[in-house]
Design a protein around this motif. Structure first.
Motif, PDB file in Angstrom:
ATOM      1  N   ILE A 113     -19.442 -48.148   0.015  1.00 32.74           N
ATOM      2  CA  ILE A 113     -20.317 -47.576   1.104  1.00 32.74           C
ATOM      3  C   ILE A 113     -19.646 -47.907   2.406  1.00 32.74           C
ATOM      4  O   ILE A 113     -19.802 -46.975   3.443  1.00 32.74           O
ATOM      5  CB  ILE A 113     -21.667 -48.474   1.098  1.00 32.74           C
ATOM      6  N   LEU A 114     -19.061 -48.873   2.367  1.00 30.89           N
ATOM      7  CA  LEU A 114     -18.070 -49.246   3.852  1.00 30.89           C
ATOM      8  C   LEU A 114     -16.965 -47.999   3.771  1.00 30.89           C
ATOM      9  O   LEU A 114     -16.928 -47.629   4.865  1.00 30.89           O
ATOM     10  CB  LEU A 114     -17.593 -50.771   3.877  1.00 30.89           C
ATOM     11  N   GLU A 115     -16.284 -47.905   2.791  1.00 27.45           N
ATOM     12  CA  GLU A 115     -15.172 -47.053   2.860  1.00 27.45           C
ATOM     13  C   GLU A 115     -15.663 -45.612   3.335  1.00 27.45           C
ATOM     14  O   GLU A 115     -14.908 -44.734   4.088  1.00 27.45           O
ATOM     15  CB  GLU A 115     -14.437 -47.210   1.494  1.00 27.45           C
ATOM     16  N   LYS A 116     -16.835 -45.205   2.514  1.00 34.65           N
ATOM     17  CA  LYS A 116     -17.023 -43.733   2.515  1.00 34.65           C
ATOM     18  C   LYS A 116     -18.111 -43.415   3.374  1.00 34.65           C
ATOM     19  O   LYS A 116     -18.437 -42.153   3.993  1.00 34.65           O
ATOM     20  CB  LYS A 116     -17.534 -43.332   1.165  1.00 34.65           C
ATOM     21  N   ALA A 117     -18.829 -44.472   3.939  1.00 34.97           N
ATOM     22  CA  ALA A 117     -19.855 -44.260   4.890  1.00 34.97           C
ATOM     23  C   ALA A 117     -19.993 -44.979   5.938  1.00 34.97           C
ATOM     24  O   ALA A 117     -20.895 -44.725   6.922  1.00 34.97           O
ATOM     25  CB  ALA A 117     -21.441 -44.376   4.302  1.00 34.97           C
ATOM     26  N   ASN A 118     -18.899 -45.755   6.002  1.00 34.94           N
ATOM     27  CA  ASN A 118     -18.897 -46.665   7.255  1.00 34.94           C
ATOM     28  C   ASN A 118     -20.112 -47.586   7.637  1.00 34.94           C
ATOM     29  O   ASN A 118     -20.608 -47.675   8.614  1.00 34.94           O
ATOM     30  CB  ASN A 118     -18.413 -45.904   8.443  1.00 34.94           C
ATOM     31  N   VAL A 119     -20.942 -47.769   6.378  1.00 34.64           N
ATOM     32  CA  VAL A 119     -21.867 -48.602   6.504  1.00 34.64           C
ATOM     33  C   VAL A 119     -21.841 -50.232   5.934  1.00 34.64           C
ATOM     34  O   VAL A 119     -21.374 -49.937   4.465  1.00 34.64           O
ATOM     35  CB  VAL A 119     -23.404 -48.034   6.013  1.00 34.64           C
ATOM     36  N   LEU A 151     -25.749 -53.014   8.380  1.00 34.65           N
ATOM     37  CA  LEU A 151     -26.949 -53.189   7.642  1.00 34.65           C
ATOM     38  C   LEU A 151     -26.733 -54.229   6.764  1.00 34.65           C
ATOM     39  O   LEU A 151     -27.107 -54.377   5.758  1.00 34.65           O
ATOM     40  CB  LEU A 151     -27.682 -52.090   7.156  1.00 34.65           C
ATOM     41  N   GLY A 152     -25.648 -55.148   7.194  1.00 33.30           N
ATOM     42  CA  GLY A 152     -25.161 -56.159   6.188  1.00 33.30           C
ATOM     43  C   GLY A 152     -25.950 -57.605   6.624  1.00 33.30           C
ATOM     44  O   GLY A 152     -27.092 -57.839   6.259  1.00 33.30           O
ATOM     45  N   ILE A 189     -31.275 -44.110  11.028  1.00 32.82           N
ATOM     46  CA  ILE A 189     -31.321 -42.741  10.808  1.00 32.82           C
ATOM     47  C   ILE A 189     -29.874 -42.302  10.574  1.00 32.82           C
ATOM     48  O   ILE A 189     -29.932 -41.541   9.304  1.00 32.82           O
ATOM     49  CB  ILE A 189     -32.124 -41.954  11.907  1.00 32.82           C
ATOM     50  N   GLU A 190     -28.821 -42.541  11.122  1.00 37.12           N
ATOM     51  CA  GLU A 190     -27.648 -42.095  10.902  1.00 37.12           C
ATOM     52  C   GLU A 190     -27.162 -42.696   9.643  1.00 37.12           C
ATOM     53  O   GLU A 190     -26.399 -42.077   8.634  1.00 37.12           O
ATOM     54  CB  GLU A 190     -26.779 -42.382  12.043  1.00 37.12           C
ATOM     55  N   ALA A 191     -27.500 -43.831   9.405  1.00 38.75           N
ATOM     56  CA  ALA A 191     -26.873 -44.716   8.160  1.00 38.75           C
ATOM     57  C   ALA A 191     -27.807 -43.818   6.931  1.00 38.75           C
ATOM     58  O   ALA A 191     -27.032 -43.576   5.632  1.00 38.75           O
ATOM     59  CB  ALA A 191     -27.335 -46.010   8.173  1.00 38.75           C
ATOM     60  N   ALA A 192     -28.920 -43.550   7.031  1.00 36.59           N
ATOM     61  CA  ALA A 192     -29.691 -42.917   5.992  1.00 36.59           C
ATOM     62  C   ALA A 192     -28.912 -41.407   5.663  1.00 36.59           C
ATOM     63  O   ALA A 192     -28.739 -41.168   4.616  1.00 36.59           O
ATOM     64  CB  ALA A 192     -31.189 -42.509   6.562  1.00 36.59           C
ATOM     65  N   ARG A 193     -28.592 -40.914   6.851  1.00 41.85           N
ATOM     66  CA  ARG A 193     -27.813 -39.399   6.637  1.00 41.85           C
ATOM     67  C   ARG A 193     -26.380 -39.686   5.875  1.00 41.85           C
ATOM     68  O   ARG A 193     -26.401 -38.956   4.911  1.00 41.85           O
ATOM     69  CB  ARG A 193     -27.508 -39.056   7.888  1.00 41.85           C
ATOM     70  N   ARG A 194     -25.749 -40.740   6.123  1.00 41.17           N
ATOM     71  CA  ARG A 194     -24.489 -40.878   5.412  1.00 41.17           C
ATOM     72  C   ARG A 194     -24.844 -41.366   4.164  1.00 41.17           C
ATOM     73  O   ARG A 194     -23.677 -40.676   3.411  1.00 41.17           O
ATOM     74  CB  ARG A 194     -23.764 -41.931   6.274  1.00 41.17           C
ATOM     75  N   LEU A 195     -25.835 -42.051   3.893  1.00 48.61           N
ATOM     76  CA  LEU A 195     -26.155 -42.520   2.438  1.00 48.61           C
ATOM     77  C   LEU A 195     -26.469 -41.144   1.581  1.00 48.61           C
ATOM     78  O   LEU A 195     -26.016 -41.118   0.519  1.00 48.61           O
ATOM     79  CB  LEU A 195     -26.920 -43.579   2.345  1.00 48.61           C
TER      80      LEU A 195
END
Lengths: 397, 397
Positions: A352-358, A32-33, A386-392
């Motif tokens: 966010i990259l390290e911990k959520a892979n986003v 989402l960059g 939706i998956e990014a939202a879950r991880r965040l």
């Protein structure tokens, strides 16, 4: 060139993403960059491009060099679709291979002896192309600014519109609305003030409206909705974020014949010369796609694509809001500007990259005024959003 | 900008052609002026572009922003096809929307504080982009040259290769071979001297090889065939004249990693930054076409297209030769350079347009060294070439 700091922002993000993947080869990264479109281009548009491609292998359908300024039909359709009743004529439209490329051609037009102002934060191509053209002074590490550029701070305190009473005169004012990265669209009243400011100072506004179709409220979609703007502004726009043309490459710049340099010489005449000398027109196949975009079916299809990304935007806004973050933008743009008060943008990006892979974009990459924010792009497949939202939610719960 | 003389050459010719049509609405004009391809693009290439266009409307086939430097497969195919055994790597290839656009990006890279040399005559984009970038002095009407540009005279007397012993040092040397407009291809021995000259002077050669596929003799098709060239040259090339891509827009520039500025900084690193900041890559559909061009079937098809135009060239050469004119070029290029000793190029241009309804290009449009010549392009349908030949025979019999 030596003045430029590190890499252009987006290649730098790509580099960090690649480094992360090297470290965690199995990471399922969601990007989402960089604001890169993900949804297929509607059939009605690709069919037109396919047809044009095939026609090029026939005697009757073949065409060589086109007009550097774009095909007449397309210039006419752009004027009619986006500038009806605004007094913009077909001949004011210069079709191009995209807004970023046009910004550089405009910089070549302006040359090295001009002063510029930019919104802070803003799309980095304005500043970087200015540095490359030799318009700026050295980078000042302490304030994270280049010398000789006026950074117009846009933040929640001023409603993301600069306090013009404190802005010194510059020759050129880059203004992006809806803004990338903050997502803020300037109101009619604000733009009226901006046009007056430019007129009073004899400045030229380069108005970047690449996200205008995302506007949901009554903010102007073109600077030319403001009376008098034709005498102080050029406007650059793009099919990239409407029709998924980021890879196809098609945009346009409006240079009204009413816009004159201080010696009375029309800006359009010089821009035309730049276009004829430094450019050979957008790909004819892309132009066929652009024409299809502006057909009734194409407009409907683009509207649906934009609507899809706007739904994504809502999911992202809801996610961060539910976590207690202050978010900005989003209503009129496919970007959510999330506040992490007191934190370093690159640190948040890394977290966010390290911990959520986003992958997000660090706000400070858009200027010192972006420090403490990250930009979250709404371009993505729904399941990824939706998956990014879950991880965040998991990361910041 | 104010220093620029009149229009860029080819739009100026288009203007004169339009004026002629206004005067003689029924004139059946044949254009052998601007070097614009006329023959359909081979199916094998348009099929690939059509397929890519349609794929963009599918989830799996969609792609957004591509690498600014071009798709890996295409960079690799270009390196393998044109630079096998020359030590050029995939990463040295920058795919673009055409050679003319790349020339301007190179000028942005060089900036305003460099000196340049050009062949005289040569393709006007070198000089005009240099003027726009502010590298030159004023236009000197008496000698028809811009100040601060070194014009390297190329004429029949010196075999269209400049006497380098009389050429002062410049930072940049634009060198086009096969030359547009004279059609002369430099020999291996001449290019070896040119590379040595650049090396001795610390100059960078911008080598334009857009017509290399038209070479019939053993002249080098790339500057990189010359030992040591990788340390002094970049090379720009294009699919335009091989596959009829003048409207599709696809080319490339080779910037070897061995090429360093005087401070040891790699030129490729800065050019990459320009490409990333001022450009967003060539259209992905055009790139699919380029990849098809380099398939075995595509190469065969391009060879046939080039062969067709070479037959046209012979018809034009025979026509002028039979009329007693001295003609040059033609063997290694799709251009015939016809000598009209003692006459003004624009007068000859006007005479041929007025009396034969054939558009040519006045030699002086390519620099003062082109005075007394016209360039006749071999790009045309066969029946038009034959008809133009008939009219020219009638005019000059």
């Amino acid at each position: 060139m030596a003045k430029l700091q590190a890499g252009y922002l987006f290649p730098e993000i790509a580099r960090r993403r690649a480094a992360h993947l090297l470290k965690y080869p199995d990471a399922k990264i969601i990007s989402l960059g960089i604001g890169d479109t993900t949804e297929p281009i509607p059939d009605v548009i690709t069919n037109a491009m396919g047809e044009r491609a095939h026609a090029l292998s026939t005697i009757d359908g073949y065409s060589g060099y086109g007009a550097e300024q774009g095909e007449k039909k397309l210039r006419s359709a752009i004027a009619a679709t986006y500038y009806a009743d605004l007094g913009i004529e077909d001949s004011d439209i210069f079709v191009s291979d995209g807004a970023k490329c046009d910004i550089s051609r405009l910089q070549v037009l302006f040359g090295s002896n001009v002063t510029i102002a930019v919104q802070d934060p803003s799309y980095p191509a304005y500043v970087d192309s200015s540095v490359i053209m030799g318009q700026t002074g050295l980078y000042q590490q302490d304030v994270q600014k280049y010398g000789n550029i006026e950074y117009m701070r846009c933040n929640p305190e001023n409603g993301f519109f600069p306090d013009l009473s404190t802005v010194p005169r510059t020759d050129i004012i880059f203004f992006c609305s809806p803004n990338n990265p903050t997502g803020a669209a300037a109101s009619r009243d604000q733009l009226t003030r901006l046009v007056k400011f430019a007129k009073d100072n004899g400045s030229i506004i380069v108005y970047d409206s690449a996200y205008a179709m995302y506007i949901s409220d009554d903010s102007p979609k073109s600077i030319f909705e403001i009376p008098g703007a034709k005498e102080v502004a050029v406007e650059t726009a793009s099919f990239s974020k409407y029709a998924g043309f980021t890879g196809v490459r098609l945009g346009w710049t409006v240079v009204p014949k009413e816009l004159l340099f201080s010696d009375g010489h029309p800006v359009a005449k010089d821009f035309n010369r730049i276009v004829c000398t430094c450019f050979n027109g957008a790909s004819n196949i892309a132009q066929a796609g652009g024409l299809a975009c502006l057909s009734p079916e194409g407009l409907k299809a683009m509207h649906d694509v934009v609507g899809f990304y706007k739904e994504n935007t809502e999911i992202i806004v809801d996610t961060f809001t539910s976590l207690g973050f202050n978010v900005y933008g989003a209503k009129n743009a496919p970007y959510v500007w999330v506040h992490f008060p007191g934190r370093n943008s690159w640190d948040v990006f890394a977290e966010i990259l390290e911990k959520a892979n986003v992958v997000t974009t660090p706000g400070s990459g858009f200027g010192p005024g972006g420090e403490g924010f990250v930009r979250v792009s709404a371009f993505g497949h729904r399941d990824n959003i939706i998956e990014a939202a879950r991880r965040l939610k998991q990361l910041y719960k």
